[in-house]
Design a protein around this motif. Structure first.
Motif, mmCIF file in Angstrom:
data_model
loop_
_atom_site.group_PDB
_atom_site.id
_atom_site.type_symbol
_atom_site.label_atom_id
_atom_site.label_comp_id
_atom_site.label_asym_id
_atom_site.label_seq_id
_atom_site.Cartn_x
_atom_site.Cartn_y
_atom_site.Cartn_z
ATOM 1 N N ARG A 201 0.755 -1.388 0.039
ATOM 2 C CA ARG A 201 0.036 0.042 0.072
ATOM 3 C C ARG A 201 0.809 1.260 0.047
ATOM 4 O O ARG A 201 0.715 2.028 -0.877
ATOM 5 N N GLU A 202 2.193 1.135 0.700
ATOM 6 C CA GLU A 202 2.848 2.392 0.914
ATOM 7 C C GLU A 202 3.384 2.727 -0.615
ATOM 8 O O GLU A 202 3.541 3.728 -0.924
ATOM 9 N N GLN A 203 3.835 1.603 -1.292
ATOM 10 C CA GLN A 203 4.332 1.748 -2.569
ATOM 11 C C GLN A 203 3.282 2.336 -3.431
ATOM 12 O O GLN A 203 3.706 3.162 -4.360
ATOM 13 N N VAL A 204 2.027 1.683 -3.374
ATOM 14 C CA VAL A 204 1.059 2.120 -4.308
ATOM 15 C C VAL A 204 0.805 3.632 -4.134
ATOM 16 O O VAL A 204 0.391 4.359 -5.070
ATOM 17 N N HIS A 205 0.557 4.024 -2.694
ATOM 18 C CA HIS A 205 0.304 5.575 -2.450
ATOM 19 C C HIS A 205 1.474 6.397 -3.176
ATOM 20 O O HIS A 205 1.073 7.525 -3.351
ATOM 21 N N ALA A 206 2.801 5.889 -2.944
ATOM 22 C CA ALA A 206 3.972 6.684 -3.661
ATOM 23 C C ALA A 206 3.609 7.092 -4.684
ATOM 24 O O ALA A 206 4.017 8.144 -5.496
ATOM 25 N N ALA A 207 3.293 5.800 -5.560
ATOM 26 C CA ALA A 207 3.135 6.012 -7.069
ATOM 27 C C ALA A 207 2.070 6.727 -7.351
ATOM 28 O O ALA A 207 1.970 7.393 -8.494
ATOM 29 N N LEU A 208 0.839 6.852 -6.871
ATOM 30 C CA LEU A 208 -0.291 7.454 -7.153
ATOM 31 C C LEU A 208 0.036 8.860 -6.713
ATOM 32 O O LEU A 208 -0.570 9.745 -7.572
ATOM 33 N N ASP A 209 1.055 9.218 -5.942
ATOM 34 C CA ASP A 209 1.281 10.632 -5.640
ATOM 35 C C ASP A 209 1.873 11.244 -6.759
ATOM 36 O O ASP A 209 1.761 12.501 -7.326
ATOM 37 N N LYS A 210 2.744 10.430 -7.557
ATOM 38 C CA LYS A 210 3.303 10.807 -8.916
ATOM 39 C C LYS A 210 2.167 10.770 -10.237
ATOM 40 O O LYS A 210 2.457 11.777 -10.891
ATOM 41 N N ASP A 211 1.423 9.761 -10.113
ATOM 42 C CA ASP A 211 0.262 9.846 -11.287
ATOM 43 C C ASP A 211 -0.778 9.299 -10.532
ATOM 44 O O ASP A 211 -1.626 8.188 -10.697
ATOM 45 N N PRO A 212 -1.720 10.477 -10.059
ATOM 46 C CA PRO A 212 -2.987 9.910 -9.520
ATOM 47 C C PRO A 212 -4.233 9.303 -10.380
ATOM 48 O O PRO A 212 -4.891 8.903 -10.150
ATOM 49 N N GLU A 213 -3.855 9.635 -11.735
ATOM 50 C CA GLU A 213 -4.964 9.168 -12.670
ATOM 51 C C GLU A 213 -4.526 7.728 -13.343
ATOM 52 O O GLU A 213 -5.461 7.322 -13.975
ATOM 53 N N ASP A 214 -3.603 7.091 -12.961
ATOM 54 C CA ASP A 214 -3.367 5.911 -13.473
ATOM 55 C C ASP A 214 -4.502 4.985 -13.111
ATOM 56 O O ASP A 214 -4.412 4.578 -11.504
#
Length: 548
Positions: free
Chosen positions: A303-316
């Motif tokens: 979840r932490e990794q996914v949250h970090a990735a969403l911070d960079k690309d929230p629309e993915d």
């Protein structure tokens, strides 16, 4: 002389001499008294009956020919007071008077003493008859003592004459099965007809083995059908007797009601079974918890990794789906933690220390939480007894108990109806606990939850407190709710009773130990974060919440 009468003493017996001739009466009184007997005299039949009515003698010497009331009529009236076994009557008559002797036997005379007297013969007859009376009395007393002993032990006696096929079953044997003596015919066929079908083959096999092998004793524990139709456990013991030719001639023994012993054995077996299940459940919970730690740990890292990735690309969209999936895994992990806690509570009876609390106060604090977990179509009704004693419990465990009972009530009513919660005091002497099957004794404060649901099927009623047992559809319940209540309640010395009827509903009554005193605790009820929210939250283990 018989061993039973070896201690026969003349001075212990009283002889009544009855005759209207003064000289003859005086001679008899003096002669009998010289033999050591206590002697009294009566001048005629009427006088004799008055004396006998006050004090019964041990033997009567009775003249035959007397005015007004002769010896024969006197004998008839005496026999209305005492039978021939307890009072011998020796009639004084002329020798060789066959008609007088025949008439005397007809009216109850025991023996005849011819005139003139042969004193040696007279004393010998008196002694023999009194000795026989003494023996009879000892036998009667012995039989009375035996009957009292048998009656006090509530054992039943049976005796079977194998030569004549006559079976004797004592009144106690029949009484322990609810029969009057005349209501059950004493026969081996009748005996067999009331033996439980599952025990009959074993009974006959043991009987045959004892008869064929002449084993030390015949013994069996088996069930017999009572007059009321239910079955009762009995212990039957007996022994075969052999004749001179080595063939069985008689078999006799006794039978004892062992229902209480069997009940205690069932309680012990149930306690051992629940203890074993508790140990197994605790072991499963421990191993499951180790596995769950790895699952939830890796889920949190993901979840932490996914949250970090969403911070960079929230629309993915792929990351959004992955976040939602991980949230479901995280939610399922929390549910699993709650299930593990239930399992540990069952196996250990809860980890929170129980103290004496005001049960009414605790319930009033818990009810708002309960209401938030139930739909608006469920109505709660509470009833509190005046005053009330404290209960041995704590807020956390009481919340678990009340929550599980109300959720079960909700499900039993299909999410619609009335739940009645009642608190009071009870002294349930002789009632059996529904979960541990022990007889309940003592004083308790009770918490009762009553629903108006479909009731509990009799076929599953004995299993409802077993871990993981559920009558709900797959995925609709963990089967740990009532198991947790069992663990908590019995961990503090309480009990549970259940009453249920089809289409009427079920009443669960939790009995908590009480104490007459002032040592009360007034804790504040801890609320978890989910319960502090203003919106309605789903109860633990609710499949609808899992599916969201």
């Amino acid at each position: 002389m018989s061993p039973l009468t070896a201690d026969f003493e003349p001075r212990d017996h009283r002889v009544l001499v009855v005759d209207d001739e003064p000289e003859l009466r005086k001679t008899l009184v003096l002669g009998v008294a010289e033999q050591g007997y206590e002697v009294t005299e009566a001048v005629d039949g009427t006088d004799a009956l008055e004396q006998i009515g006050q004090t019964l003698p041990d033997l009567v010497l009775l003249g035959a020919m007397m005015p007004q009331l002769d010896g024969y009529d006197t004998c008839i009236k005496i026999r209305l007071i005492a039978d021939e076994h307890t009072l011998p009557i020796l009639m004084l008559t002329v020798p060789d008077d066959a008609e007088a002797i025949s008439r005397g036997f007809d009216v109850g005379v025991t023996d005849f003493i011819p005139k003139p007297f042969n004193w040696a013969l007279l004393f010998q007859r008196i002694h023999q008859h009194l000795q026989r009376v003494s023996t009879t009395r000892q036998l009667v007393q012995s039989e009375q003592r035996l009957n009292r002993a048998i009656s006090n032990t509530n054992d039943g006696i049976w005796d079977w004459d194998l030569k004549t096929n006559q079976l004797y079953l004592s009144p106690n044997w029949k009484a322990m099965l609810g029969y009057q003596d005349h209501e059950f015919e004493s026969s081996f066929i009748n005996w067999q007809t009331i033996i439980h079908p599952l025990d009959l083959g074993r009974f006959l096999w043991n009987w045959t083995q004892h008869a064929d092998n002449n084993s030390t004793i015949f013994r069996i524990d088996y069930r017999l059908r009572r007059k009321q139709g239910d079955y009762q456990w009995c212990a039957c013991r007996g022994k075969m007797e052999l004749g001179d030719d080595g063939e069985p001639t008689r078999m006799s023994g006794f039978q004892t009601d062992i229902s209480e012993r069997k009940s205690l054995e069932r309680q012990l077996n149930q306690a051992q079974k629940m203890q074993a299940i508790g140990q197994l459940t605790g072991g499963i919970a421990h191993d499951f918890n180790n596995i769950l730690v790895g699952i939830t740990g890796f889920c949190d890292l993901s979840r932490e990794q996914v949250h970090a990735a969403l911070d960079k690309d929230p629309e993915d969209p792929t990351l959004q789906d992955l976040e939602r999936y991980l949230e479901h895994i995280h939610s399922a992990g929390n549910r699993a933690k709650e299930l593990i806690q239930h399992m540990l509570t069952y196996s250990h009876g809860g980890d929170t220390e129980a103290n004496l609390f005001d049960l009414q106060g605790l319930v009033k604090d818990i009810l708002p939480i309960i209401r938030n977990t139930l739909p608006t179509s469920i109505y709660l009704h509470t009833y509190y007894a005046d005053g009330g004693s404290p209960a041995l419990i704590n807020a956390i465990n009481l919340q678990q108990i009340l929550m599980n009972l109300c959720v079960n009530a909700r499900d039993a009513m299909g999410g619609r109806g009335h739940i009645h919660i009642r608190i009071g005091e009870i002294y349930p002497e002789g009632t059996m606990c529904a979960s541990c099957h022990a007889l309940i004794q003592g004083e308790f404060v009770y918490l009762e939850v009553k629903d108006e649901g479909r009731g509990i099927n009799k076929d599953i009623a004995q299993n409802i407190f077993r871990p993981f047992f559920t009558s709900k559809e797959i995925g609709q319940g963990s089967g740990m709710g009532l198991s947790v209540i069992h663990g908590i309640v019995h961990g503090i010395g309480g009990h549970i009773t259940v009453q249920s009827a089809a289409d009427v509903g079920s009443t669960f009554r939790v009995l908590l130990p009480t104490f007459k005193g002032d040592a009360l605790h007034t804790p504040k009820l801890p609320l978890n974060p989910a319960q502090q929210k203003s919106n309605r939250s789903s109860p633990a283990g609710d499949p609808q919440a899992i599916g969201q």
